[in-house]
Design an enzyme around this catalytic site. Structure first.
Site: not given
Ligand code: BGC
Length: 374
Positions: A130, A203, A340
């Site tokens: 991210h 998210h 997402e």
């Molecule tokens: C990911 C997860 C991660 C999470 C964090 C998701 O988009 O795929 O692996 O732990 O985001 O909040």
């Protein structure tokens, strides 16, 4: 019958309140907190004519609240989050945030672009996740008022060349808008002064029964995807697409999220639940409905419409009861789900995946819509 009457009653009540203040769609803002460097964090709110409203802050362009009427007319907040800025600042598992410059993982935090090796900040074992240590979810976004339209919010962020290891000065824009067809639209734009990679997503953790109402395992989910991307122990896709048919990953016919989540399956074990990217059917870059989710408790239904090739289903597997909800309950495992819309994880290292390269002079332009009915 009783439900219909209640619905009519609440709709009338709402319409009366609209005639009284004549300002249903008015943008409102209030102070929410302060960054350590003194920058003021504000909360912005837009509403539509049907009682839906969304609140966003200029930190991470985070959606903090999303209020939607349920089938009996009661308003529910359907996204996980916090009541105060410090909780977002100190320990936010990406609740409601815009994620970037690269949503999801890049293996070993490295990739090659024109034979130059870029090393990203690693924040997830060997990977960059991210956007790295300080992704777009953790920065101050500039709010720019759209004079002509009081049903949209526009935020901009200027990401510097080599920030978190990514090349190119990048100007990113995110616009949230809410219309009277109950669509929450998220439009992303970006441009760069040097070839780079980009993969933005939203998210939000949804719970269509209400953010403090328990788990989402009873929600009925549909994703139009014949294939998904199985991952290795480091949560990096192996590469090839695999058929969802006859696996727990088949959501082509709507089914409860919890129906197969506990079956003995290596991918569900690695992910600690669903944490996988689906390869959406008919990838052609055009906006289309690719799935939906519905709460059997509130009757709130959310359609997902996107132009992106993939969608990451994450079932809040790492929530462990340590975070306090807005109604002062605990967010336990599976209290929310994320859908997402995005490009595939680790695309910069997988030549066969759709490209995530943004060249100088090009404009990154993508859109996702969450559409509500109840
Ligand atoms: C990911 C997860 C991660 C999470 C964090 C998701 O988009 O795929 O692996 O732990 O985001 O909040």
């Amino acid at each position: 019958m009783f439900n219909t009457l209640l619905k009519v009653f609440f709709t009338l009540l709402f319409l009366i309140s609209c005639t009284n203040n004549n300002s249903v769609s008015k943008l409102s803002m209030s102070d929410f907190g302060k960054m350590p460097n003194g920058e003021i964090i504000k909360k912005f709110k837009i509403s539509n004519a049907n009682g839906i409203s969304v609140e966003v802050i200029n930190y991470g362009a985070i959606i903090t609240n999303l209020f939607v009427p349920d089938s009996s007319g009661l308003i529910k907040d359907i996204v996980l989050g916090f009541n105060d800025f410090n909780s977002y600042y100190q320990n936010n598992p990406y609740f409601g945030a815009i994620v970037g410059r690269y949503g999801n993982r890049i293996s070993n935090g490295t990739f090659l672009l024109d034979d130059v090796k870029y090393e990203l900040k690693k924040n997830n074992g060997p990977n960059s996740l991210h956007g790295g240590l300080v992704g777009f979810d953790k920065v101050f976004w500039k709010f720019i008022e759209q004079k002509s339209d009081n049903q949209s919010l526009y935020f901009e962020y200027h990401s510097k060349h080599m920030e978190e290891g990514f090349p190119g000065n990048l100007v990113v824009g995110v616009e949230y808008s809410l219309n009277d067809s109950n669509e929450l639209k998220i439009k992303y734009t970006a441009s760069t002064d040097k070839k780079t990679i980009i993969n933005l997503t939203q998210h939000s953790y949804f719970n269509l029964s209400g953010e403090s109402s328990g788990d989402i395992l009873d929600h009925v989910l549909n994703i139009n995807a014949a294939y998904y991307l199985p991952v290795n122990e480091n949560m990096i896709p192996h590469g090839p697409y695999e058929k969802v048919e006859s696996t727990p990953f088949d959501f082509n016919n709507p089914k409860k999220i919890g129906l197969d989540i506990f079956v003995d399956d290596i991918q569900l074990k690695i992910g600690n639940g669903y944490d996988h990217c689906f390869v959406l059917d008919n990838i052609d870059g055009k906006l289309k409905k690719i799935g939906s989710v519905e709460s059997p408790v509130t009757g709130i239904k959310m359609d997902i419409i996107t132009d992106q090739p993939g969608i990451q289903l994450y079932t809040g597997n790492f929530l462990d009861g340590s975070l306090e909800s807005k109604e002062k309950k605990q967010y336990e495992k599976h209290s929310g789900f994320c859908l997402e819309t995005q490009h595939f994880p680790n695309s910069p290292n997988q030549k066969e995946y759709p490209s995530v390269i943004l060249n100088k002079g090009e404009v990154y332009n993508t859109e996702t819509i969450y559409k509500f009915s109840y």
